[in-house]
Design a protein around this motif. Structure first.
Motif, PDB file in Angstrom:
ATOM      1  N   ALA A   1      37.517  42.385  52.786  1.00  0.00           N
ATOM      2  CA  ALA A   1      38.361  42.944  51.723  1.00  0.00           C
ATOM      3  C   ALA A   1      37.720  44.179  51.097  1.00  0.00           C
ATOM      4  O   ALA A   1      38.379  45.193  50.883  1.00  0.00           O
ATOM      5  N   VAL A   2      36.423  44.092  50.817  1.00  0.00           N
ATOM      6  CA  VAL A   2      35.738  45.202  50.159  1.00  0.00           C
ATOM      7  C   VAL A   2      35.780  46.450  51.034  1.00  0.00           C
ATOM      8  O   VAL A   2      36.019  47.565  50.548  1.00  0.00           O
ATOM      9  N   ARG A   3      35.560  46.276  52.331  1.00  0.00           N
ATOM     10  CA  ARG A   3      35.584  47.434  53.239  1.00  0.00           C
ATOM     11  C   ARG A   3      36.970  48.071  53.301  1.00  0.00           C
ATOM     12  O   ARG A   3      37.085  49.278  53.509  1.00  0.00           O
ATOM     13  N   ARG A   4      38.001  47.265  53.130  1.00  0.00           N
ATOM     14  CA  ARG A   4      39.367  47.798  53.139  1.00  0.00           C
ATOM     15  C   ARG A   4      39.773  48.360  51.780  1.00  0.00           C
ATOM     16  O   ARG A   4      40.855  48.945  51.629  1.00  0.00           O
ATOM     17  N   GLY A   5      38.950  48.142  50.762  1.00  0.00           N
ATOM     18  CA  GLY A   5      39.324  48.569  49.427  1.00  0.00           C
ATOM     19  C   GLY A   5      40.359  47.658  48.786  1.00  0.00           C
ATOM     20  O   GLY A   5      41.068  48.056  47.863  1.00  0.00           O
ATOM     21  N   LEU A   6      40.436  46.411  49.265  1.00  0.00           N
ATOM     22  CA  LEU A   6      41.392  45.446  48.743  1.00  0.00           C
ATOM     23  C   LEU A   6      40.751  44.591  47.654  1.00  0.00           C
ATOM     24  O   LEU A   6      39.561  44.286  47.715  1.00  0.00           O
ATOM     25  N   PRO A   7      41.516  44.175  46.658  1.00  0.00           N
ATOM     26  CA  PRO A   7      40.977  43.253  45.663  1.00  0.00           C
ATOM     27  C   PRO A   7      40.717  41.885  46.272  1.00  0.00           C
ATOM     28  O   PRO A   7      41.464  41.428  47.139  1.00  0.00           O
ATOM     29  N   ALA A   8      39.658  41.246  45.831  1.00  0.00           N
ATOM     30  CA  ALA A   8      39.339  39.885  46.266  1.00  0.00           C
ATOM     31  C   ALA A   8      39.104  39.021  45.037  1.00  0.00           C
ATOM     32  O   ALA A   8      38.573  39.493  44.026  1.00  0.00           O
ATOM     33  N   HIS A   9      39.500  37.763  45.148  1.00  0.00           N
ATOM     34  CA  HIS A   9      39.370  36.830  44.033  1.00  0.00           C
ATOM     35  C   HIS A   9      38.776  35.532  44.566  1.00  0.00           C
ATOM     36  O   HIS A   9      39.311  34.948  45.518  1.00  0.00           O
ATOM     37  N   ALA A  10      37.686  35.088  43.992  1.00  0.00           N
ATOM     38  CA  ALA A  10      37.011  33.864  44.436  1.00  0.00           C
ATOM     39  C   ALA A  10      37.462  32.681  43.578  1.00  0.00           C
ATOM     40  O   ALA A  10      37.370  32.733  42.343  1.00  0.00           O
ATOM     41  N   LEU A  11      37.948  31.639  44.241  1.00  0.00           N
ATOM     42  CA  LEU A  11      38.306  30.395  43.564  1.00  0.00           C
ATOM     43  C   LEU A  11      37.199  29.382  43.792  1.00  0.00           C
ATOM     44  O   LEU A  11      36.930  28.994  44.940  1.00  0.00           O
ATOM     45  N   LEU A  12      36.543  28.962  42.730  1.00  0.00           N
ATOM     46  CA  LEU A  12      35.516  27.921  42.837  1.00  0.00           C
ATOM     47  C   LEU A  12      36.220  26.586  42.651  1.00  0.00           C
ATOM     48  O   LEU A  12      36.419  26.109  41.527  1.00  0.00           O
ATOM     49  N   THR A  13      36.615  25.990  43.774  1.00  0.00           N
ATOM     50  CA  THR A  13      37.466  24.810  43.744  1.00  0.00           C
ATOM     51  C   THR A  13      36.668  23.526  43.528  1.00  0.00           C
ATOM     52  O   THR A  13      35.443  23.513  43.526  1.00  0.00           O
ATOM     53  N   LYS A  14      37.431  22.450  43.362  1.00  0.00           N
ATOM     54  CA  LYS A  14      36.874  21.105  43.152  1.00  0.00           C
ATOM     55  C   LYS A  14      36.011  21.061  41.902  1.00  0.00           C
ATOM     56  O   LYS A  14      35.022  20.323  41.833  1.00  0.00           O
TER      57      LYS A  14
END
Length: 205
Positions: free
Chosen positions: A137-150
């Motif tokens: 995502a970073v290389r494409r310039g796209l936003p990324a969102h991390a979900l810390l599940t459980k």
């Protein structure tokens, strides 16, 4: 208390693609969901869409073996994309190589892709594959969102410590391009926050 409208409730299964020819037309907007096998990706998708069985929850790691597309009526060009669960898939090496090539090409060229949600077990975050997907995502310039599940598996204090540690690590590696939150599909903790981000990327708000 008023119920907030949730466009994702309309999400329906569209297709499963094993190669580029099977993909829908490259237009509109798509949000992809990635995660290690058994990180809670299917549970997260179901919680965001307020559906119990949109994405099949499997006790067998590595069950998702294609790009699974979910359409969001009445929009003809808005999709959620469930990426293959990675990390434990018990498949032949040639098939793993095919998936890798397919995903590489998809991430590099897919113009409709507007954001990536990376699902990580809060107790075991930022493994090699998580970083690989965020790197796409970073290389494409796209936003990324991390979900810390459980997150329901930990107390509030431990949740906060894990969140701070992951946020610090992501900031050191990627600056402010990757956001992160605590999430639980079981207790619904953080569901509204994550849903707002996905709806924003898809321009469904």
């Amino acid at each position: 208390m008023a119920v907030v409208p949730n466009p994702l409730e309309r999400a329906t299964y569209l297709l499963a693609a094993h190669n580029h020819r099977q993909l829908p037309p490259d237009g509109g907007r798509e949000v992809a969901f990635a995660g290690r096998s058994n990180a809670g990706k299917s549970t997260a998708l179901n919680a965001l869409c307020r559906q119990n069985a949109l994405a099949r929850v499997s006790k067998t790691p590595g069950r998702t073996q294609q790009l699974v597309y979910f359409a969001i009526p009445p929009h003809e060009d808005r999709y959620l994309v469930d990426l293959p669960g990675y990390g434990y898939a018990k498949v032949p090496q040639d098939l793993q190589a095919h998936w890798q090539q397919f995903l590489d090409g998809w991430f590099t060229t897919r113009q409709a892709l507007r954001g990536l949600v990376v699902v990580m077990d809060i107790r075991h975050p930022l493994k090699e594959y998580d970083r690989q997907m965020i790197g796409y995502a970073v290389r494409r310039g796209l936003p990324a969102h991390a979900l810390l599940t459980k997150a329901d598996k930990l107390g509030r204090g431990a949740q906060g410590n894990a969140l701070l540690a992951v946020r610090k690590d992501l900031a050191a590696s990627y600056g402010d391009t990757v956001s992160v939150q605590v999430f639980s599909g079981e207790s619904k903790q953080g569901v509204d926050e994550a849903r707002a981000i996905v709806n924003g990327w898809l321009e469904l708000a």
